[in-house]
Design a protein around this motif. Sequence first.
Motif, PDB file in Angstrom:
ATOM      1  N   UNK A   1       0.952  -1.167  -0.052  1.00 40.57           N
ATOM      2  CA  UNK A   1       0.077   0.021   0.255  1.00 40.57           C
ATOM      3  C   UNK A   1       0.819   1.225  -0.024  1.00 40.57           C
ATOM      4  N   UNK A   2       0.689   2.291  -0.844  1.00 38.38           N
ATOM      5  CA  UNK A   2       1.298   3.340  -1.150  1.00 38.38           C
ATOM      6  C   UNK A   2       0.538   4.636  -0.720  1.00 38.38           C
ATOM      7  N   UNK A   3       0.897   5.645  -0.074  1.00 37.14           N
ATOM      8  CA  UNK A   3       0.145   6.686  -0.247  1.00 37.14           C
ATOM      9  C   UNK A   3       0.791   7.936  -1.011  1.00 37.14           C
ATOM     10  N   UNK A   4       0.032   8.803  -1.657  1.00 41.58           N
ATOM     11  CA  UNK A   4       0.310   9.857  -2.553  1.00 41.58           C
ATOM     12  C   UNK A   4      -0.185  11.213  -2.028  1.00 41.58           C
ATOM     13  N   UNK A   5       0.300  12.388  -2.512  1.00 33.87           N
ATOM     14  CA  UNK A   5       0.348  13.800  -2.090  1.00 33.87           C
ATOM     15  C   UNK A   5       0.160  14.335  -3.471  1.00 33.87           C
TER      16      UNK A   5
ATOM     17  N   UNK B   1      -0.946  12.754  -8.527  1.00 37.15           N
ATOM     18  CA  UNK B   1      -0.184  12.529  -7.338  1.00 37.15           C
ATOM     19  C   UNK B   1       1.444  13.049  -7.842  1.00 37.15           C
ATOM     20  N   UNK B   2       1.865  13.858  -6.988  1.00 35.70           N
ATOM     21  CA  UNK B   2       3.393  14.207  -7.399  1.00 35.70           C
ATOM     22  C   UNK B   2       4.289  13.689  -6.442  1.00 35.70           C
ATOM     23  N   UNK B   3       3.885  13.227  -5.224  1.00 35.40           N
ATOM     24  CA  UNK B   3       4.781  12.487  -4.232  1.00 35.40           C
ATOM     25  C   UNK B   3       4.281  11.041  -3.742  1.00 35.40           C
ATOM     26  N   UNK B   4       5.194  10.150  -3.586  1.00 32.48           N
ATOM     27  CA  UNK B   4       4.793   8.993  -2.872  1.00 32.48           C
ATOM     28  C   UNK B   4       5.675   8.437  -1.976  1.00 32.48           C
ATOM     29  N   UNK B   5       4.929   7.578  -1.074  1.00 34.92           N
ATOM     30  CA  UNK B   5       5.794   6.903  -0.035  1.00 34.92           C
ATOM     31  C   UNK B   5       6.442   5.787  -0.478  1.00 34.92           C
ATOM     32  N   UNK B   6       7.281   5.281   0.135  1.00 34.67           N
ATOM     33  CA  UNK B   6       7.975   3.747  -0.148  1.00 34.67           C
ATOM     34  C   UNK B   6       7.039   2.633  -0.284  1.00 34.67           C
TER      35      UNK B   6
END
Length: 129
Positions: free
Chosen positions: A97-101, A116-121
């Motif tokens: 599961x990934x979160x994005x902003x 989304x421009x940014x993602x977690x690992x």
Amino acid sequence: QVQLVESGGGSVQAGGSLRLSCAASRLSGLTFNSYTMGWFRQAPGKEQEFVAALSWRGGSTAYADSVKGRFSISRDNAKNTVYLQMNSLKPDDTAVYFCGAGPSRNINIAMHRDAYDYWGQGTQVTVSS
């Protein structure tokens, strides 16, 4: 550059619950509530798919049909954190599961990865039957 760190993944039996967290930092001069936040997941051998999104002001949400009624997305702007509460988990929910902003102001657009421009690992969720 915005940094996102997911946590809360793990192994659970079918029917169980988990709560994922995604903490944001280095917000590039903007406040956390300037960003629409989303959760996506990717199962082995499958493409990444949309799970849930929450608008920048928290007034709108969107969910994939497969998780409606079981998952809930929320945010705590004071903690720069978005959550994904997952109940009644099924083996088919097994994935990273990934979160994005992102800057989207349209919740329908926020259902797509390109918003989304940014993602977690990512954080691994494993549901056993």
